[in-house]
Write an enzyme that holds these catalytic residues in place. Structure first.
Site, short mmCIF file in Angstrom:
data_model
loop_
_atom_site.label_atom_id
_atom_site.label_comp_id
_atom_site.label_asym_id
_atom_site.label_seq_id
_atom_site.Cartn_x
_atom_site.Cartn_y
_atom_site.Cartn_z
CD GLU A 223 45.32 94.09 40.65
OE1 GLU A 223 45.10 94.51 39.50
OE2 GLU A 223 46.06 93.12 40.88
CD GLU B 159 44.38 89.08 41.80
OE1 GLU B 159 45.22 89.33 40.88
OE2 GLU B 159 43.24 89.57 41.81
#
Length: 497
Positions: free
Chosen positions: A161, A280
């Site tokens: 991220e 995820e």
């Protein structure tokens, strides 16, 4: 009552990759005893192929070390003791790493910004050459220990991220592109067959980050074997004490974000056929969201798993268990953690959603917003049906399935997860929400965390079986219909008493 007729001659699109990968917290958590108890439970029931988590290069794994030579030069060295211990144990459970490269070892970091209770450093390397050497030595070690055939099947993802300031200093896109470029080339120097990819961004930034990343890789001709992204499906949480309360997106809106991202990827001719991994996904992206422990989460995920494979190659639920410390050590066994399993080795309702989907084999013959049905070559029919009440609008949802079969005797087995019979959160609440479970309380909660099982004999009429389904609020049901010819022992009379 809704009626559905299933045709075995037609094929319904259903791309079931439910057991591809599962998430963990940071890798250092694998040094906890209950971590392995929870993972063993998940592997026995579901059997994921890969596991992905943070912290490979964090200091608690102790891989990156430095020392000074006699002439004062700073040299790097590497310690793989804990890495070997963790990966050996993964392999024993039949699961292998989906390697996420991060975070930055403190000795190699350019800054002091950290993330989470366990202080993972999220700054770029102060020396990119030493960072690349760390990556290469780690991969060479793994290749030497576990062999080429094994390790070359492990995808390698660069960072986590980077579009968020909390995970990459200043969310500096150009700096991430630099990290990806040097890292991907370094990986290919070790072995060009190693699969490398990124950018592992969270949702909401596809136009800037996904398009920017793909254009950068295209312009530079960078190695790119797969594309990765994360997928969470709630609004911003509203905090209250130790918890965050969230509002779920509609399923259709959640699917639309994946559909749009897939279209964006496919707009690049070079990347149209590349694997696209959701590394995820869950409902909420915080580890203290009570929604995670509920039957509603299980029903929502049942809907999600029915279609997520339409848009991506593989997907990884975040996470397998609640041994997890992003915001500190949890206060209670039910604290809204990400896991399929609560602390105390208590399966949550969502655990069974994954278990049910694992059973779906053969070709898809029917799919809609309430169910998926498959048929195997031997004629066995299996299905998962759910009532996500917030979308169905029904406290009780009824359906009758008409299933064409040969004129034989059949057995239907149903397993049901609902708010009455498989709701350990309710049992814990009724017990007074104890923060520390006594042994007998933990045993009771584990017993209360099992689905109800119902069986019935079905005999077709005019070449069809009729299966009536009634689901309560936020229920998930698995059913299996298989031939069950009666072969009674001599003298046995069932039902005599």
């Amino acid at each position: 009552m809704r009626e559905v007729t299933i045709s075995m001659d037609q094929e319904a699109p259903f791309h079931n990759n439910v057991d591809y990968c599962v998430g963990t917290g940071r890798m250092g958590l694998a040094l906890h005893k209950e971590y392995w108890e929870q993972l063993a439970l998940v592997q026995k029931a579901i059997g994921f192929s890969y596991i992905r988590g943070h912290g490979l290069f964090c200091d608690d794994m102790a891989i990156y070390q430095e020392y000074k030579t006699e002439d004062g030069q700073l040299e790097s060295e590497y310690n793989f003791t804990y890495l070997d211990r963790v990966v050996d144990s993964y392999m024993e459970l039949g699961i292998r790493p989906f390697l996420e490269l991060g975070f930055m070892p403190e000795k190699l970091a350019s800054g002091t910004q950290t993330q989470f209770y366990w202080k993972g450093n999220v700054t770029p390397p102060r020396d990119y050459e030493k960072w690349c050497a760390l990556v290469q030595e780690t991969l060479r070690h793994l290749l030497g220990r576990y062999g080429e055939e094994e390790v070359l099947s492990w995808p390698v993802e660069v960072w986590n991220e980077p579009n968020l300031t909390g995970f990459w200093e200043h969310a500096d896109m150009e700096e991430y592109f630099k990290l990806y470029e040097c890292t991907s080339y370094a990986i290919k120097e070790v072995d060009p067959r190693i699969q490398v990819g990124g950018p592992a961004i969270c949702g909401g930034c596809d136009e800037k980050w996904m398009k920017g990343f793909l254009s950068h890789c295209q312009d530079k001709g960078l190695p790119l074997d797969f594309i990765s992204r994360h997928h969470y499906t709630t609004e911003l949480p509203k905090p209250n004490g130790h918890y965050g309360y969230v509002e779920l997106y509609t399923s259709e809106y959640a699917f639309s974000t994946l559909r749009d991202c897939r279209k964006m990827i496919d707009s690049y001719a070079e990347y149209k056929d590349l694997p696209f991994y959701i590394t995820e996904f869950n409902t909420s992206y915080i580890p203290n969201a009570p929604i995670h422990d509920t039957n509603e989460n299980a029903a929502y995920l049942a809907r999600m798993l029915s279609e997520i494979g339409d848009f991506c190659t593989g997907y990884s639920y975040w996470t397998f268990g609640d041994v997890f410390e992003e915001q500190g050590v949890p206060f209670t066994p039910f604290h809204g953690g990400f896991g399929l399993v609560a602390n105390g080795c208590i399966p949550k309702p969502a655990f069974w959603t994954f278990y049910f989907y694992k059973q779906l084999k053969g070709k898809g013959v029917y799919r809609d917003e309430h169910m998926v049905v498959t048929q195997e070559k031997d004629g066995t029919v299996r299905g998962v049906v759910w009532n996500l009440t917030r979308e169905s609008g029904c406290e009780h949802w009824d359906c009758k399935l008409h299933i064409p079969v040969e004129e034989k005797r059949y057995c239907c087995v149903r397993q049901i997860v609902d708010e009455q019979v498989c709701n350990p959160l309710k049992v814990w609440h009724d017990l007074g929400e104890p923060a520390s479970l006594k042994n007998e309380q933990a045993e009771l909660l584990r017993a209360a965390a099992n689905p109800s099982i119902l069986t019935e004999c079905l005999v077709p009429s005019s070449g069809q079986l009729e299966l009536e389904i009634g689901l309560g609020k936020n229920s998930v049901m698995y059913f299996e219909i298989q031939e069950a010819a009666l072969r009674s022992d001599r003298g046995f009379e069932y039902g005599k008493y």
